[in-house]
Scaffold this motif. Structure first.
Motif, PDB file in Angstrom:
ATOM      1  N   THR A 142       0.836  -0.833   0.517  1.00  0.00           N
ATOM      2  CA  THR A 142      -0.097   0.016   0.051  1.00  0.00           C
ATOM      3  C   THR A 142       0.582   1.332  -0.182  1.00  0.00           C
ATOM      4  N   PHE A 143       0.243   2.657  -0.536  1.00  0.00           N
ATOM      5  CA  PHE A 143       1.287   3.424  -0.682  1.00  0.00           C
ATOM      6  C   PHE A 143       0.327   4.762  -0.987  1.00  0.00           C
ATOM      7  N   PHE A 144       0.550   5.774  -0.600  1.00  0.00           N
ATOM      8  CA  PHE A 144       0.870   6.882  -0.303  1.00  0.00           C
ATOM      9  C   PHE A 144       1.299   8.419  -1.169  1.00  0.00           C
ATOM     10  N   ALA A 145       0.570   9.648  -1.116  1.00  0.00           N
ATOM     11  CA  ALA A 145       1.574  10.242  -2.031  1.00  0.00           C
ATOM     12  C   ALA A 145       0.166  11.751  -1.949  1.00  0.00           C
ATOM     13  N   GLY A 146       0.748  12.348  -1.497  1.00  0.00           N
ATOM     14  CA  GLY A 146       0.246  14.055  -1.551  1.00  0.00           C
ATOM     15  C   GLY A 146      -0.899  14.338  -0.316  1.00  0.00           C
ATOM     16  N   LYS A 147      -2.016  14.760  -0.595  1.00  0.00           N
ATOM     17  CA  LYS A 147      -2.538  15.329   0.179  1.00  0.00           C
ATOM     18  C   LYS A 147      -3.467  14.535   1.214  1.00  0.00           C
ATOM     19  N   TRP A 148      -3.442  14.640   2.346  1.00  0.00           N
ATOM     20  CA  TRP A 148      -3.833  13.854   3.594  1.00  0.00           C
ATOM     21  C   TRP A 148      -5.065  14.573   4.425  1.00  0.00           C
ATOM     22  N   GLY A 168       4.402  12.268   1.683  1.00  0.00           N
ATOM     23  CA  GLY A 168       4.264  13.878   1.242  1.00  0.00           C
ATOM     24  C   GLY A 168       2.846  14.080   2.097  1.00  0.00           C
ATOM     25  N   GLY A 169       1.830  13.235   2.472  1.00  0.00           N
ATOM     26  CA  GLY A 169       0.887  13.141   3.244  1.00  0.00           C
ATOM     27  C   GLY A 169       0.833  13.769   5.052  1.00  0.00           C
ATOM     28  N   TYR A 170       0.876  14.535   5.252  1.00  0.00           N
ATOM     29  CA  TYR A 170       0.100  15.127   6.578  1.00  0.00           C
ATOM     30  C   TYR A 170      -0.826  15.976   6.874  1.00  0.00           C
ATOM     31  N   SER A 171      -0.418  17.172   8.202  1.00  0.00           N
ATOM     32  CA  SER A 171      -1.922  16.964   8.520  1.00  0.00           C
ATOM     33  C   SER A 171      -2.205  18.788   7.509  1.00  0.00           C
TER      34      SER A 171
END
Length: 494
Positions: A142-148, A168-171
Protein backbone atom coordinates in the motif's frame (compact mmCIF):
# COMPACT_ATOMS: atom_id res chain seq x y z
CA UNK A 1 -3.99 -56.03 -32.72
CA UNK A 2 -0.21 -56.49 -32.69
CA UNK A 3 2.21 -55.02 -30.20
CA UNK A 4 3.35 -52.33 -32.64
CA UNK A 5 -0.21 -51.06 -33.09
CA UNK A 6 -0.82 -51.08 -29.34
CA UNK A 7 2.38 -49.10 -28.81
CA UNK A 8 1.30 -46.45 -31.35
CA UNK A 9 -2.12 -46.05 -29.68
CA UNK A 10 -0.60 -45.73 -26.21
CA UNK A 11 1.92 -43.17 -27.50
CA UNK A 12 -0.88 -41.15 -29.15
CA UNK A 13 -2.92 -41.12 -25.92
CA UNK A 14 0.11 -40.04 -23.89
CA UNK A 15 0.82 -37.27 -26.41
CA UNK A 16 -2.75 -35.99 -26.21
CA UNK A 17 -2.72 -36.06 -22.39
CA UNK A 18 0.61 -34.24 -22.31
CA UNK A 19 -0.63 -31.59 -24.77
CA UNK A 20 -3.77 -31.08 -22.69
CA UNK A 21 -1.74 -30.68 -19.50
CA UNK A 22 0.55 -28.14 -21.13
CA UNK A 23 -2.44 -26.24 -22.49
CA UNK A 24 -4.12 -26.08 -19.07
CA UNK A 25 -0.87 -25.11 -17.38
CA UNK A 26 -0.39 -22.33 -19.92
CA UNK A 27 -3.90 -21.04 -19.28
CA UNK A 28 -3.25 -20.93 -15.55
CA UNK A 29 -0.09 -18.95 -16.08
CA UNK A 30 -1.68 -16.42 -18.45
CA UNK A 31 -4.83 -15.80 -16.40
CA UNK A 32 -4.75 -13.51 -13.38
CA UNK A 33 -3.74 -15.46 -10.29
CA UNK A 34 -3.94 -12.55 -7.88
CA UNK A 35 -6.51 -9.92 -6.97
CA UNK A 36 -6.53 -6.74 -9.06
CA UNK A 37 -4.17 -3.88 -8.39
CA UNK A 38 -5.82 -0.59 -7.49
CA UNK A 39 -4.78 2.94 -8.46
CA UNK A 40 -6.79 5.86 -7.09
CA UNK A 41 -6.40 9.43 -8.35
CA UNK A 42 -7.94 11.99 -5.99
CA UNK A 43 -7.69 15.58 -7.20
CA UNK A 44 -8.15 18.46 -4.77
CA UNK A 45 -10.85 21.05 -5.61
CA UNK A 46 -11.36 19.80 -9.17
CA UNK A 47 -14.83 20.66 -10.43
CA UNK A 48 -17.09 18.41 -12.48
CA UNK A 49 -16.82 20.78 -15.45
CA UNK A 50 -13.01 21.05 -15.23
CA UNK A 51 -12.31 17.99 -17.40
CA UNK A 52 -12.99 17.56 -21.08
CA UNK A 53 -14.62 14.17 -20.55
CA UNK A 54 -17.51 15.96 -18.81
CA UNK A 55 -17.32 19.27 -20.63
CA UNK A 56 -16.52 19.34 -24.36
CA UNK A 57 -16.13 23.13 -24.17
CA UNK A 58 -13.72 22.96 -21.24
CA UNK A 59 -11.06 25.69 -21.27
CA UNK A 60 -8.52 23.31 -19.73
CA UNK A 61 -6.77 20.57 -21.72
CA UNK A 62 -7.11 17.15 -20.05
CA UNK A 63 -6.28 14.56 -22.73
CA UNK A 64 -5.00 11.86 -20.35
CA UNK A 65 -8.13 11.97 -18.24
CA UNK A 66 -10.09 11.86 -21.48
CA UNK A 67 -8.28 8.70 -22.60
CA UNK A 68 -8.93 7.12 -19.21
CA UNK A 69 -12.63 7.89 -19.66
CA UNK A 70 -12.60 6.29 -23.10
CA UNK A 71 -11.07 3.12 -21.64
CA UNK A 72 -13.51 2.87 -18.73
CA UNK A 73 -16.84 4.17 -17.42
CA UNK A 74 -17.70 7.84 -16.83
CA UNK A 75 -20.32 8.65 -14.22
CA UNK A 76 -22.44 11.71 -14.92
CA UNK A 77 -23.94 11.71 -11.43
CA UNK A 78 -20.97 10.98 -9.19
CA UNK A 79 -20.73 12.81 -5.88
CA UNK A 80 -18.46 13.78 -3.03
CA UNK A 81 -19.79 13.09 0.46
CA UNK A 82 -19.24 16.71 1.47
CA UNK A 83 -18.60 20.07 -0.25
CA UNK A 84 -15.13 20.44 1.35
CA UNK A 85 -12.05 18.24 1.56
CA UNK A 86 -11.41 16.44 4.86
CA UNK A 87 -14.91 14.96 5.23
CA UNK A 88 -14.87 13.55 1.70
CA UNK A 89 -11.38 12.14 2.23
CA UNK A 90 -12.65 10.44 5.38
CA UNK A 91 -15.53 8.86 3.47
CA UNK A 92 -13.26 7.62 0.67
CA UNK A 93 -11.00 5.99 3.24
CA UNK A 94 -13.73 4.41 5.37
CA UNK A 95 -16.90 3.96 3.31
CA UNK A 96 -18.82 6.00 5.89
CA UNK A 97 -20.63 9.31 5.93
CA UNK A 98 -18.38 11.80 7.75
CA UNK A 99 -21.28 12.98 9.91
CA UNK A 100 -21.02 9.73 11.86
CA UNK A 101 -17.85 11.02 13.56
CA UNK A 102 -18.69 14.74 13.32
CA UNK A 103 -15.98 15.20 10.67
CA UNK A 104 -18.22 17.62 8.80
CA UNK A 105 -15.76 20.37 7.80
CA UNK A 106 -12.15 20.61 6.73
CA UNK A 107 -9.75 20.00 9.63
CA UNK A 108 -10.01 22.24 11.48
CA UNK A 109 -12.49 24.74 10.06
CA UNK A 110 -14.44 26.65 12.71
CA UNK A 111 -15.41 29.81 10.84
CA UNK A 112 -18.33 31.62 12.45
CA UNK A 113 -21.31 33.40 10.94
CA UNK A 114 -24.76 34.38 12.07
CA UNK A 115 -24.60 31.34 14.38
CA UNK A 116 -21.83 29.20 15.80
CA UNK A 117 -20.94 26.15 13.70
CA UNK A 118 -21.67 22.61 14.80
CA UNK A 119 -19.07 20.76 16.91
CA UNK A 120 -16.24 19.45 14.77
CA UNK A 121 -13.95 16.47 15.14
CA UNK A 122 -10.47 17.27 13.80
CA UNK A 123 -9.13 13.85 12.81
CA UNK A 124 -10.09 10.50 11.35
CA UNK A 125 -10.29 8.15 14.35
CA UNK A 126 -7.39 5.73 14.38
CA UNK A 127 -9.88 2.92 15.06
CA UNK A 128 -11.42 3.32 11.60
CA UNK A 129 -10.63 0.57 9.10
CA UNK A 130 -9.28 2.30 6.00
CA UNK A 131 -9.21 1.05 2.44
CA UNK A 132 -5.48 0.39 2.90
CA UNK A 133 -6.00 -1.66 6.06
CA UNK A 134 -8.75 -3.65 4.36
CA UNK A 135 -6.55 -4.53 1.37
CA UNK A 136 -3.57 -5.44 3.53
CA UNK A 137 -5.58 -8.39 4.83
CA UNK A 138 -5.20 -9.80 1.30
CA UNK A 139 -1.48 -9.16 1.08
CA UNK A 140 -1.56 -5.83 -0.77
CA UNK A 141 1.39 -3.47 -0.74
CA UNK A 142 0.00 0.00 0.00
CA UNK A 143 1.22 3.44 -1.04
CA UNK A 144 0.04 6.99 -0.42
CA UNK A 145 1.29 10.20 -1.99
CA UNK A 146 0.08 13.77 -1.70
CA UNK A 147 -2.51 15.48 0.47
CA UNK A 148 -3.84 13.67 3.55
CA UNK A 149 -5.47 16.34 5.78
CA UNK A 150 -7.09 13.77 8.07
CA UNK A 151 -5.43 14.50 11.38
CA UNK A 152 -3.44 17.13 13.22
CA UNK A 153 -0.50 14.94 14.37
CA UNK A 154 1.63 12.05 13.10
CA UNK A 155 -0.38 9.39 14.90
CA UNK A 156 -3.14 10.05 12.33
CA UNK A 157 -0.92 10.14 9.23
CA UNK A 158 -1.11 7.52 6.41
CA UNK A 159 1.70 5.34 7.74
CA UNK A 160 -0.41 4.71 10.84
CA UNK A 161 -3.60 4.10 8.86
CA UNK A 162 -2.53 1.11 6.77
CA UNK A 163 -0.15 2.59 4.19
CA UNK A 164 3.32 1.06 3.89
CA UNK A 165 4.64 4.20 2.21
CA UNK A 166 3.67 7.83 2.75
CA UNK A 167 5.12 10.56 0.59
CA UNK A 168 3.90 14.03 1.44
CA UNK A 169 0.77 13.28 3.46
CA UNK A 170 0.39 15.13 6.76
CA UNK A 171 -1.85 17.64 8.55
CA UNK A 172 -1.77 20.52 6.10
CA UNK A 173 -4.53 21.10 3.57
CA UNK A 174 -2.26 22.59 0.91
CA UNK A 175 1.38 22.86 -0.18
CA UNK A 176 2.17 25.67 2.23
CA UNK A 177 5.82 24.92 3.08
CA UNK A 178 9.00 25.58 1.14
CA UNK A 179 8.34 27.01 -2.31
CA UNK A 180 4.88 25.45 -2.26
CA UNK A 181 4.23 23.90 -5.69
CA UNK A 182 7.90 24.08 -6.67
CA UNK A 183 10.88 22.42 -5.03
CA UNK A 184 12.32 22.42 -2.52
CA UNK A 185 9.05 21.56 -0.81
CA UNK A 186 10.21 21.25 2.82
CA UNK A 187 7.41 18.75 3.41
CA UNK A 188 8.08 16.82 6.67
CA UNK A 189 6.76 13.60 5.13
CA UNK A 190 9.11 13.64 2.15
CA UNK A 191 12.34 11.90 3.14
CA UNK A 192 13.96 12.74 -0.18
CA UNK A 193 13.84 16.44 -0.98
CA UNK A 194 13.27 17.64 -4.52
CA UNK A 195 15.71 19.88 -6.36
CA UNK A 196 15.06 23.54 -7.04
CA UNK A 197 12.13 24.03 -9.42
CA UNK A 198 10.77 20.48 -9.29
CA UNK A 199 7.02 20.57 -9.83
CA UNK A 200 4.90 18.95 -7.10
CA UNK A 201 2.32 17.07 -9.23
CA UNK A 202 5.12 15.60 -11.35
CA UNK A 203 7.13 14.65 -8.25
CA UNK A 204 4.16 12.79 -6.78
CA UNK A 205 3.46 11.06 -10.10
CA UNK A 206 7.09 9.92 -10.38
CA UNK A 207 7.00 8.47 -6.88
CA UNK A 208 3.73 6.70 -7.63
CA UNK A 209 5.07 5.29 -10.91
CA UNK A 210 8.21 4.05 -9.14
CA UNK A 211 6.12 2.25 -6.54
CA UNK A 212 4.03 0.58 -9.25
CA UNK A 213 7.13 -0.59 -11.09
CA UNK A 214 8.73 -1.94 -7.91
CA UNK A 215 5.58 -3.83 -6.86
CA UNK A 216 4.35 -5.11 -10.21
CA UNK A 217 4.81 -8.72 -9.08
CA UNK A 218 2.41 -8.42 -6.14
CA UNK A 219 -1.03 -6.86 -5.61
CA UNK A 220 -0.87 -3.20 -4.64
CA UNK A 221 -2.89 -0.11 -3.81
CA UNK A 222 -1.42 3.18 -5.07
CA UNK A 223 -3.41 6.16 -3.78
CA UNK A 224 -2.30 9.44 -5.38
CA UNK A 225 -4.06 12.35 -3.69
CA UNK A 226 -2.86 15.44 -5.54
CA UNK A 227 -2.39 18.73 -3.74
CA UNK A 228 -3.39 20.17 -7.10
CA UNK A 229 -5.52 22.10 -7.96
CA UNK A 230 -5.93 23.65 -4.51
CA UNK A 231 -4.66 27.15 -3.78
CA UNK A 232 -2.13 28.74 -3.81
CA UNK A 233 -2.70 29.40 -7.48
CA UNK A 234 0.68 28.65 -9.03
CA UNK A 235 1.35 27.17 -12.44
CA UNK A 236 4.30 26.06 -14.55
CA UNK A 237 5.44 29.14 -16.49
CA UNK A 238 5.24 27.41 -19.88
CA UNK A 239 1.65 26.33 -19.29
CA UNK A 240 0.64 29.69 -17.82
CA UNK A 241 1.91 31.38 -20.97
CA UNK A 242 -0.01 28.91 -23.14
CA UNK A 243 -3.30 29.71 -21.40
CA UNK A 244 -2.72 33.44 -21.30
CA UNK A 245 -2.69 33.34 -25.09
CA UNK A 246 -5.70 31.03 -25.17
CA UNK A 247 -7.70 33.23 -22.78
CA UNK A 248 -7.42 36.21 -25.11
CA UNK A 249 -9.92 34.54 -27.43
CA UNK A 250 -12.46 33.89 -24.65
CA UNK A 251 -15.05 36.67 -24.50
CA UNK A 252 -17.88 37.35 -22.08
CA UNK A 253 -18.59 38.35 -18.50
CA UNK A 254 -16.47 36.40 -16.05
CA UNK A 255 -18.58 36.87 -12.90
CA UNK A 256 -22.22 37.03 -11.82
CA UNK A 257 -24.10 37.41 -8.54
CA UNK A 258 -24.61 34.50 -6.17
CA UNK A 259 -26.58 34.38 -2.95
CA UNK A 260 -24.92 34.36 0.44
CA UNK A 261 -25.81 33.28 3.95
CA UNK A 262 -28.09 35.42 6.14
CA UNK A 263 -26.54 38.70 7.21
CA UNK A 264 -23.71 38.59 4.70
CA UNK A 265 -23.10 40.61 1.58
CA UNK A 266 -23.72 38.52 -1.56
CA UNK A 267 -20.54 37.55 -3.35
CA UNK A 268 -19.71 36.98 -7.00
CA UNK A 269 -19.41 33.60 -8.66
CA UNK A 270 -17.24 32.86 -11.68
CA UNK A 271 -19.32 31.98 -14.74
CA UNK A 272 -16.59 31.79 -17.40
CA UNK A 273 -13.54 29.54 -17.52
CA UNK A 274 -10.46 31.52 -18.58
CA UNK A 275 -8.12 31.71 -15.56
CA UNK A 276 -4.68 31.02 -17.07
CA UNK A 277 -2.89 29.97 -13.88
CA UNK A 278 -5.64 27.59 -12.82
CA UNK A 279 -5.72 26.14 -16.32
CA UNK A 280 -1.98 25.52 -16.10
CA UNK A 281 -2.51 23.68 -12.80
CA UNK A 282 -5.23 21.49 -14.28
CA UNK A 283 -3.16 20.51 -17.30
CA UNK A 284 -0.08 19.76 -15.18
CA UNK A 285 -2.22 17.48 -13.03
CA UNK A 286 -3.52 15.76 -16.17
CA UNK A 287 0.05 15.22 -17.35
CA UNK A 288 0.87 13.64 -13.98
CA UNK A 289 -2.10 11.30 -14.36
CA UNK A 290 -0.78 10.36 -17.78
CA UNK A 291 2.64 9.52 -16.34
CA UNK A 292 1.11 7.05 -13.86
CA UNK A 293 -1.18 5.50 -16.48
CA UNK A 294 1.83 4.98 -18.77
CA UNK A 295 3.66 3.19 -15.97
CA UNK A 296 0.72 0.84 -15.52
CA UNK A 297 0.93 0.03 -19.23
CA UNK A 298 4.74 -0.25 -19.29
CA UNK A 299 4.62 -2.65 -16.34
CA UNK A 300 2.15 -4.88 -18.19
CA UNK A 301 -0.53 -4.37 -15.57
CA UNK A 302 -3.29 -2.66 -17.55
CA UNK A 303 -5.45 -5.79 -17.73
CA UNK A 304 -5.39 -6.38 -13.97
CA UNK A 305 -5.47 -2.86 -12.49
CA UNK A 306 -8.59 -0.98 -11.39
CA UNK A 307 -8.18 2.77 -11.90
CA UNK A 308 -10.41 5.30 -10.15
CA UNK A 309 -10.36 9.05 -10.80
CA UNK A 310 -12.34 11.56 -8.74
CA UNK A 311 -12.26 14.79 -6.70
CA UNK A 312 -12.99 15.72 -3.08
CA UNK A 313 -15.37 18.65 -3.70
CA UNK A 314 -16.53 21.05 -6.37
CA UNK A 315 -14.45 23.65 -8.17
CA UNK A 316 -13.49 26.87 -6.38
CA UNK A 317 -15.83 29.47 -7.87
CA UNK A 318 -16.74 31.98 -5.14
CA UNK A 319 -13.57 32.87 -3.21
CA UNK A 320 -9.76 32.75 -3.03
CA UNK A 321 -9.39 33.99 -6.57
CA UNK A 322 -12.51 32.19 -7.84
CA UNK A 323 -10.43 30.43 -10.50
CA UNK A 324 -13.04 28.21 -12.17
CA UNK A 325 -16.66 28.11 -13.29
CA UNK A 326 -18.88 25.12 -12.59
CA UNK A 327 -21.76 26.19 -14.82
CA UNK A 328 -24.34 24.90 -15.47
CA UNK A 329 -23.91 23.55 -11.94
CA UNK A 330 -24.83 26.03 -9.22
CA UNK A 331 -22.32 27.12 -6.57
CA UNK A 332 -19.01 25.38 -5.99
CA UNK A 333 -16.67 24.30 -3.22
CA UNK A 334 -18.31 24.94 0.15
CA UNK A 335 -21.87 24.78 -1.22
CA UNK A 336 -24.30 21.86 -0.99
CA UNK A 337 -25.61 22.81 -4.43
CA UNK A 338 -24.51 20.54 -7.28
CA UNK A 339 -21.48 22.68 -8.04
CA UNK A 340 -20.09 21.82 -4.63
CA UNK A 341 -20.72 18.08 -4.51
CA UNK A 342 -21.05 16.69 -8.06
CA UNK A 343 -17.61 15.41 -9.09
CA UNK A 344 -15.72 13.80 -11.93
CA UNK A 345 -15.93 10.03 -11.44
CA UNK A 346 -14.20 7.69 -13.88
CA UNK A 347 -13.64 3.99 -13.20
CA UNK A 348 -11.70 1.55 -15.37
CA UNK A 349 -12.25 -1.99 -14.12
CA UNK A 350 -10.82 -4.52 -16.59
CA UNK A 351 -13.33 -7.20 -17.49
CA UNK A 352 -16.16 -5.27 -15.85
CA UNK A 353 -16.47 -1.78 -17.33
CA UNK A 354 -17.11 -1.38 -21.03
CA UNK A 355 -14.62 1.01 -22.67
CA UNK A 356 -16.14 4.42 -23.36
CA UNK A 357 -19.28 3.65 -21.38
CA UNK A 358 -21.36 6.09 -19.34
CA UNK A 359 -23.65 5.76 -16.34
CA UNK A 360 -26.15 8.20 -14.84
CA UNK A 361 -26.49 6.10 -11.69
CA UNK A 362 -25.72 8.26 -8.63
CA UNK A 363 -22.61 7.12 -6.75
CA UNK A 364 -20.65 8.72 -3.91
CA UNK A 365 -17.31 8.77 -2.07
CA UNK A 366 -18.72 6.30 0.44
CA UNK A 367 -18.78 3.66 -2.31
CA UNK A 368 -15.04 3.47 -2.99
CA UNK A 369 -14.06 1.20 -0.10
CA UNK A 370 -16.82 -1.42 -0.48
CA UNK A 371 -16.32 -1.59 -4.25
CA UNK A 372 -12.57 -2.06 -4.05
CA UNK A 373 -12.81 -4.42 -1.09
CA UNK A 374 -15.23 -6.61 -3.01
CA UNK A 375 -12.94 -6.67 -6.04
CA UNK A 376 -10.05 -7.76 -3.82
CA UNK A 377 -12.08 -10.45 -2.10
CA UNK A 378 -12.15 -8.63 1.24
CA UNK A 379 -15.26 -9.21 3.34
CA UNK A 380 -16.33 -6.06 5.21
CA UNK A 381 -17.66 -7.22 8.55
CA UNK A 382 -18.28 -3.83 10.16
CA UNK A 383 -21.03 -1.34 9.40
CA UNK A 384 -20.46 1.15 6.58
CA UNK A 385 -22.71 3.41 4.49
CA UNK A 386 -21.36 2.79 1.00
CA UNK A 387 -22.21 -0.06 -1.34
CA UNK A 388 -20.39 -2.10 -3.96
CA UNK A 389 -21.15 -0.32 -7.24
CA UNK A 390 -20.13 -3.23 -9.46
CA UNK A 391 -23.71 -3.63 -10.77
CA UNK A 392 -23.51 -0.05 -12.07
CA UNK A 393 -20.03 -0.67 -13.48
CA UNK A 394 -21.53 -3.58 -15.41
CA UNK A 395 -24.19 -1.27 -16.83
CA UNK A 396 -26.99 -2.02 -14.37
CA UNK A 397 -28.68 -0.25 -11.47
CA UNK A 398 -27.92 0.01 -7.74
CA UNK A 399 -30.16 -1.00 -4.87
CA UNK A 400 -30.08 2.32 -2.99
CA UNK A 401 -32.90 4.78 -2.50
CA UNK A 402 -31.07 7.96 -1.41
CA UNK A 403 -27.81 9.87 -0.95
CA UNK A 404 -27.32 12.42 1.85
CA UNK A 405 -25.24 15.50 2.66
CA UNK A 406 -24.76 17.42 5.91
CA UNK A 407 -22.73 20.62 6.18
CA UNK A 408 -23.49 22.53 9.43
CA UNK A 409 -20.75 25.13 8.90
CA UNK A 410 -19.93 28.48 7.33
CA UNK A 411 -17.48 27.76 4.53
CA UNK A 412 -14.59 29.94 3.44
CA UNK A 413 -16.38 30.09 0.11
CA UNK A 414 -19.60 31.63 1.44
CA UNK A 415 -21.75 28.53 1.18
CA UNK A 416 -24.97 28.11 3.10
CA UNK A 417 -24.97 25.76 6.11
CA UNK A 418 -27.36 23.04 5.07
CA UNK A 419 -28.24 19.46 4.31
CA UNK A 420 -29.55 17.66 1.28
CA UNK A 421 -31.03 14.40 0.10
CA UNK A 422 -31.22 13.03 -3.42
CA UNK A 423 -33.92 10.47 -4.27
CA UNK A 424 -34.09 9.55 -7.93
CA UNK A 425 -34.01 12.73 -9.96
CA UNK A 426 -35.14 14.94 -7.07
CA UNK A 427 -32.93 16.79 -4.61
CA UNK A 428 -34.16 18.47 -1.46
CA UNK A 429 -31.98 21.20 0.06
CA UNK A 430 -32.58 22.26 3.68
CA UNK A 431 -31.09 25.46 5.13
CA UNK A 432 -29.81 25.20 8.68
CA UNK A 433 -30.07 28.88 9.59
CA UNK A 434 -33.84 29.13 9.21
CA UNK A 435 -35.09 25.69 8.13
CA UNK A 436 -36.28 26.68 4.66
CA UNK A 437 -36.36 23.89 2.10
CA UNK A 438 -36.04 23.83 -1.68
CA UNK A 439 -36.83 21.02 -4.11
CA UNK A 440 -35.19 20.59 -7.50
CA UNK A 441 -35.67 18.22 -10.42
CA UNK A 442 -32.07 17.58 -11.46
CA UNK A 443 -33.00 16.00 -14.77
CA UNK A 444 -34.97 19.03 -15.92
CA UNK A 445 -33.09 21.68 -13.93
CA UNK A 446 -29.43 20.79 -13.38
CA UNK A 447 -28.67 24.38 -12.37
CA UNK A 448 -31.09 24.17 -9.42
CA UNK A 449 -32.82 27.39 -10.46
CA UNK A 450 -36.49 26.35 -10.29
CA UNK A 451 -37.71 25.60 -6.77
CA UNK A 452 -40.55 23.05 -6.83
CA UNK A 453 -41.19 22.95 -3.08
CA UNK A 454 -44.47 24.90 -3.23
CA UNK A 455 -45.72 22.81 -6.17
CA UNK A 456 -44.89 19.41 -4.66
CA UNK A 457 -45.55 19.59 -0.90
CA UNK A 458 -46.10 15.84 -0.51
CA UNK A 459 -42.75 15.02 -2.08
CA UNK A 460 -41.09 17.64 0.13
CA UNK A 461 -42.67 16.09 3.21
CA UNK A 462 -41.61 12.56 2.24
CA UNK A 463 -38.03 13.52 1.41
CA UNK A 464 -37.66 15.72 4.47
CA UNK A 465 -38.89 12.92 6.71
CA UNK A 466 -36.32 10.57 5.20
CA UNK A 467 -33.55 13.19 5.58
CA UNK A 468 -34.41 13.76 9.23
CA UNK A 469 -34.43 10.03 9.92
CA UNK A 470 -30.92 9.92 8.47
CA UNK A 471 -29.87 12.83 10.72
CA UNK A 472 -30.92 10.76 13.70
CA UNK A 473 -29.18 7.63 12.43
CA UNK A 474 -25.82 9.40 12.02
CA UNK A 475 -26.25 11.60 15.13
CA UNK A 476 -26.01 14.80 13.10
CA UNK A 477 -25.07 18.02 14.90
CA UNK A 478 -26.37 21.45 13.91
CA UNK A 479 -25.65 25.17 14.18
CA UNK A 480 -25.30 26.51 17.72
CA UNK A 481 -26.80 29.67 19.30
CA UNK A 482 -24.83 32.88 19.12
CA UNK A 483 -25.35 36.11 21.07
CA UNK A 484 -28.86 35.10 22.05
CA UNK A 485 -29.91 34.16 18.52
CA UNK A 486 -31.29 30.64 18.06
CA UNK A 487 -30.80 28.75 14.79
CA UNK A 488 -33.32 26.31 13.35
CA UNK A 489 -33.22 22.70 14.51
CA UNK A 490 -35.05 19.61 13.28
CA UNK A 491 -38.32 18.95 15.04
CA UNK A 492 -36.99 15.86 16.82
CA UNK A 493 -34.43 18.05 18.62
CA UNK A 494 -36.86 20.76 19.68
Amino acid sequence: MNNSARFRIVALVLLLLTSSAVSHAGAAVSSPTRPPNVVVFLVDDLGYMDVGANNPDCFYDTPNIGRLSQSGMRFTDGYAANPVCSPTRYSLMTGKYPTRVQATNFFSGMRGGTFKPAPLNNHMPIEEITIAEALKTKGYATFFAGKWHLGESEEYYPQNQGFDVNIGGYSRGGPYSGKRYFGPFENPQMEVESPEGDHLPDRLARDTAKFIDEHKDEPFLAYLAFYSVHTPLMGRPDLVEKYKEKSEAVEGEEFADEEQVIGKKPRKVRVLQKHAVYAAMVEAMDQAVGKVLKQIEDSGLEDNTIVVFTSDNGGLSTSEGSPTSNLPLRGGKGWVYEGGVREPWIVRYPGVTKPGSESSTPICSIDLLPTIASAAGVEIEHSIDGIDIRPALEGGALDRDALYWHYPHYSNQGGIPGGAIRVGKYKLFERYEDGRVHLYDLEADLSESKDLAAEMPERVQQMRKKLHAWYQDVDAKFLQPKEGRQPWKPEYLQ
